[in-house]
Design a protein around this motif. Sequence first.
Motif, PDB file in Angstrom:
ATOM      1  N   MET A 232       0.835  -1.199   0.000  1.00 56.93           N
ATOM      2  CA  MET A 232       0.000   0.000   0.000  1.00 56.93           C
ATOM      3  C   MET A 232       0.871   1.250   0.000  1.00 56.93           C
ATOM      4  SD  MET A 232      -1.366   2.700   1.911  1.00 56.93           S
ATOM      5  CE  MET A 232      -1.222   2.286   3.643  1.00 56.93           C
ATOM      6  N   MET A 233       0.463   2.243  -0.783  1.00 57.24           N
ATOM      7  CA  MET A 233       1.157   3.522  -0.820  1.00 57.24           C
ATOM      8  C   MET A 233       0.114   4.628  -0.906  1.00 57.24           C
ATOM      9  SD  MET A 233       4.283   4.771  -3.294  1.00 57.24           S
ATOM     10  CE  MET A 233       3.314   4.538  -4.803  1.00 57.24           C
ATOM     11  N   SER A 234       0.271   5.677  -0.087  1.00 56.46           N
ATOM     12  CA  SER A 234      -0.670   6.795  -0.102  1.00 56.46           C
ATOM     13  C   SER A 234       0.084   8.109   0.010  1.00 56.46           C
ATOM     14  CB  SER A 234      -1.681   6.672   1.040  1.00 56.46           C
ATOM     15  OG  SER A 234      -1.042   6.853   2.299  1.00 56.46           O
ATOM     16  N   TYR A 235      -0.529   9.157  -0.532  1.00 52.60           N
ATOM     17  CA  TYR A 235       0.067  10.496  -0.488  1.00 52.60           C
ATOM     18  C   TYR A 235      -1.046  11.513  -0.268  1.00 52.60           C
ATOM     19  CZ  TYR A 235       2.566  14.737  -1.810  1.00 52.60           C
ATOM     20  OH  TYR A 235       3.124  15.990  -1.807  1.00 52.60           O
ATOM     21  N   GLN A 236      -0.764  12.488   0.577  1.00 49.97           N
ATOM     22  CA  GLN A 236      -1.721  13.549   0.876  1.00 49.97           C
ATOM     23  C   GLN A 236      -1.016  14.892   0.798  1.00 49.97           C
ATOM     24  OE1 GLN A 236      -3.257  14.635   5.053  1.00 49.97           O
ATOM     25  NE2 GLN A 236      -4.914  13.385   4.230  1.00 49.97           N
ATOM     26  N   TYR A 237      -1.637  15.836   0.070  1.00 46.86           N
ATOM     27  CA  TYR A 237      -1.082  17.189  -0.036  1.00 46.86           C
ATOM     28  C   TYR A 237      -1.961  18.137   0.775  1.00 46.86           C
ATOM     29  CZ  TYR A 237       0.646  21.585  -1.904  1.00 46.86           C
ATOM     30  OH  TYR A 237       1.185  22.834  -2.013  1.00 46.86           O
ATOM     31  N   LYS A 238      -1.317  18.994   1.575  1.00 47.93           N
ATOM     32  CA  LYS A 238      -2.040  19.917   2.450  1.00 47.93           C
ATOM     33  C   LYS A 238      -1.881  21.348   1.941  1.00 47.93           C
ATOM     34  CE  LYS A 238      -0.268  16.935   6.092  1.00 47.93           C
ATOM     35  NZ  LYS A 238       0.600  16.887   7.294  1.00 47.93           N
ATOM     36  N   PHE A 239      -2.981  21.950   1.576  1.00 47.85           N
ATOM     37  CA  PHE A 239      -2.948  23.349   1.170  1.00 47.85           C
ATOM     38  C   PHE A 239      -2.822  24.233   2.403  1.00 47.85           C
ATOM     39  CE2 PHE A 239      -5.074  21.216  -2.329  1.00 47.85           C
ATOM     40  CZ  PHE A 239      -4.493  21.823  -3.440  1.00 47.85           C
TER      41      PHE A 239
ATOM     42  N   ILE B 196      -5.906  17.141  -0.392  1.00 45.58           N
ATOM     43  CA  ILE B 196      -6.237  16.175  -1.437  1.00 45.58           C
ATOM     44  C   ILE B 196      -5.354  14.953  -1.225  1.00 45.58           C
ATOM     45  CG2 ILE B 196      -7.024  17.870  -3.131  1.00 45.58           C
ATOM     46  CD1 ILE B 196      -4.301  17.700  -4.476  1.00 45.58           C
ATOM     47  N   LYS B 197      -5.895  13.785  -1.551  1.00 47.22           N
ATOM     48  CA  LYS B 197      -5.154  12.565  -1.240  1.00 47.22           C
ATOM     49  C   LYS B 197      -5.433  11.492  -2.276  1.00 47.22           C
ATOM     50  CE  LYS B 197      -8.895  11.354   1.942  1.00 47.22           C
ATOM     51  NZ  LYS B 197      -9.258  11.032   3.336  1.00 47.22           N
ATOM     52  N   GLY B 198      -4.517  10.563  -2.384  1.00 45.45           N
ATOM     53  CA  GLY B 198      -4.665   9.426  -3.266  1.00 45.45           C
ATOM     54  C   GLY B 198      -3.903   8.240  -2.722  1.00 45.45           C
ATOM     55  N   SER B 199      -4.363   7.030  -3.027  1.00 43.67           N
ATOM     56  CA  SER B 199      -3.686   5.835  -2.530  1.00 43.67           C
ATOM     57  C   SER B 199      -3.947   4.669  -3.470  1.00 43.67           C
ATOM     58  CB  SER B 199      -4.164   5.473  -1.117  1.00 43.67           C
ATOM     59  OG  SER B 199      -5.521   5.053  -1.138  1.00 43.67           O
ATOM     60  N   VAL B 200      -3.049   3.695  -3.429  1.00 40.77           N
ATOM     61  CA  VAL B 200      -3.216   2.460  -4.186  1.00 40.77           C
ATOM     62  C   VAL B 200      -2.826   1.300  -3.271  1.00 40.77           C
ATOM     63  CG1 VAL B 200      -0.887   2.669  -5.162  1.00 40.77           C
ATOM     64  CG2 VAL B 200      -2.574   1.180  -6.258  1.00 40.77           C
ATOM     65  N   LYS B 201      -3.652   0.266  -3.290  1.00 35.01           N
ATOM     66  CA  LYS B 201      -3.434  -0.901  -2.438  1.00 35.01           C
ATOM     67  C   LYS B 201      -3.657  -2.142  -3.272  1.00 35.01           C
ATOM     68  CE  LYS B 201      -4.910  -2.815   2.029  1.00 35.01           C
ATOM     69  NZ  LYS B 201      -5.835  -2.602   3.172  1.00 35.01           N
ATOM     70  N   SER B 202      -2.685  -3.054  -3.280  1.00 37.02           N
ATOM     71  CA  SER B 202      -2.767  -4.244  -4.115  1.00 37.02           C
ATOM     72  C   SER B 202      -2.339  -5.461  -3.313  1.00 37.02           C
ATOM     73  CB  SER B 202      -1.869  -4.086  -5.350  1.00 37.02           C
ATOM     74  OG  SER B 202      -1.969  -5.217  -6.196  1.00 37.02           O
TER      75      SER B 202
ATOM     76  N   TYR C 288      -9.048   8.103  -4.336  1.00 36.26           N
ATOM     77  CA  TYR C 288      -8.658   9.507  -4.390  1.00 36.26           C
ATOM     78  C   TYR C 288      -9.789  10.337  -3.800  1.00 36.26           C
ATOM     79  CZ  TYR C 288     -11.575   9.422  -8.619  1.00 36.26           C
ATOM     80  OH  TYR C 288     -12.605   9.250  -9.508  1.00 36.26           O
ATOM     81  N   GLY C 289      -9.426  11.458  -3.214  1.00 39.36           N
ATOM     82  CA  GLY C 289     -10.452  12.281  -2.574  1.00 39.36           C
ATOM     83  C   GLY C 289      -9.885  13.568  -2.025  1.00 39.36           C
ATOM     84  N   ALA C 290     -10.722  14.251  -1.242  1.00 40.68           N
ATOM     85  CA  ALA C 290     -10.347  15.541  -0.667  1.00 40.68           C
ATOM     86  C   ALA C 290     -11.157  15.768   0.591  1.00 40.68           C
ATOM     87  CB  ALA C 290     -10.591  16.675  -1.666  1.00 40.68           C
TER      88      ALA C 290
END
Length: 507
Positions: free
Chosen positions: A307-314, A322-328, A337-339
């Motif tokens: 699993m890898m996720s990233y979130q950017y903070k304004f 805003i954030k996104g992740s992928v899990k396999s 993905y979302g906000a």
Amino acid sequence: MAAALEEDEIDNDDYYSLLNVRREATQDELKASYRRLCMLYHPDKHRDPELKRQAEQLFNLVHQAYEVLSDPQSRAIYDIYGKRGLDVDGWEVVERKRTPAEIRDEFERLQREREERRLQQRTNPKGTISVGVDATDLFDRYDEDYDDVPGGGLPHIEINKMHISQSIEAPLTTSDTAVLSGSLSTHNGNGGGNISLALRRVTSAKGWGEVEFGAGDTHGPLFGLKIFRNLTARCFMTAQCGMQFSSRGVRPGLTTVLARHLDKNTMGYLQWRWGTQSSMNTSIVRDTKTSHFTFAAQLGIPHSFLMMSYQYKFQDDDQTKIKGSVKSGFFGTVVEYGAETKISRHSVLGATVSVGVPQGVSLKIKDLEKQRESSASDMARKKQEAESAVLLMQESVRRIIEAEESRMGLIILNAWYGKFVTDSSRKNERARVIDVTVPLQCLVKDSKLMLTEASKAGLPGFYDPCVGEEKSLKILYQFRGVMHQVLSGDTEPLRIPKQSHRIDNDT
């Protein structure tokens, strides 16, 4: 008078903390602290116009604090009513003929009542509401034409799950806290709920223990034990064991976590879990002012995954992310993905779209609500004042460090103040701390640092980074060439150096 005292609870200018003196400080103690701060903040020491302006503001604030506390009558009024009592025209809130001793007696009575109310009211409520929307039909419809069926031409979207949780805390003593929590969940027409009670005791600055009792309509009664321990200045561990009682018998479980600070913003975790879902997990979490990154790998039963996720903070007032992740893994692959954004003083609204194989597409809407005790604008003002104070301290701190190094004295290596998230089960919850290394070094005198029994948020160069929540002060310092570390509560008095703070060489 009680109403006036309640207003003082939100008055953020604590003159005692500003001067770093006890509430019982003598006139000599007040004068010594006042002279030292005047030398630090005197405007004539700065040529830069902006630094000179900031120094004038802090110099005037220190002078105002000294004027009030050095006058017996004003000090007695301030002790009860704070600044608001001093600003009332004609002193309508108190009889001028009353002596300071009489006013202090009244203050002590009201202080006891206020502490009782705080013990009853500090419940720190937290809650979440999460809604799942199945939108698979928007992206993967059947090829057959159902025009003859009413509504057959429209995609089928439905709410397929919902989760609601709530928790409250109640401090029983200075070291004991009770936490009551509960949740309700429903998924595809099946639902359930649970409730739990946890009793936590802080055993020392290095650790705490917790006992948990729970019950639910899906899993049955639960009994658990949990301990936390700081192993070194950069490493800690948790161990948790539990017994789940159900119609199928008793299901024991054990979880251990070892965590280490890899750098200022990065944590590494190793987890081992034994029980109904045994697994080994390793993860790296990096959290900065503008981003949050997580990478995790798990090998276990029934699921193994990456699993890898990233979130950017304004950096805006709404705290938009805003954030996104992928899990396999063996279960398939899920991309999310979302906000989320702050919609009011107490609420955050978030939405996440989940696309999975073979799960389909779903939409999650989350509303997070949390109590706050002061406005964001006030925090911003305090933060700006603290940053200005730190700028003015730089030259003084340099001289203090040179003097302490020459005598192998007290050097503050790192110091943080705020809310620390040391519980690995809440590792996704962001710690909110500020760096206070410079302000604390500035308070060192003759290789000693003494802080009074008051909130550290009022000290020069400090501010409250998490209003309404419990805070601590963590200091890593060197004395006589030996490393020391201490974790102190927000309102606890502190004196360093101490032999008990020493870090063993083998750690």
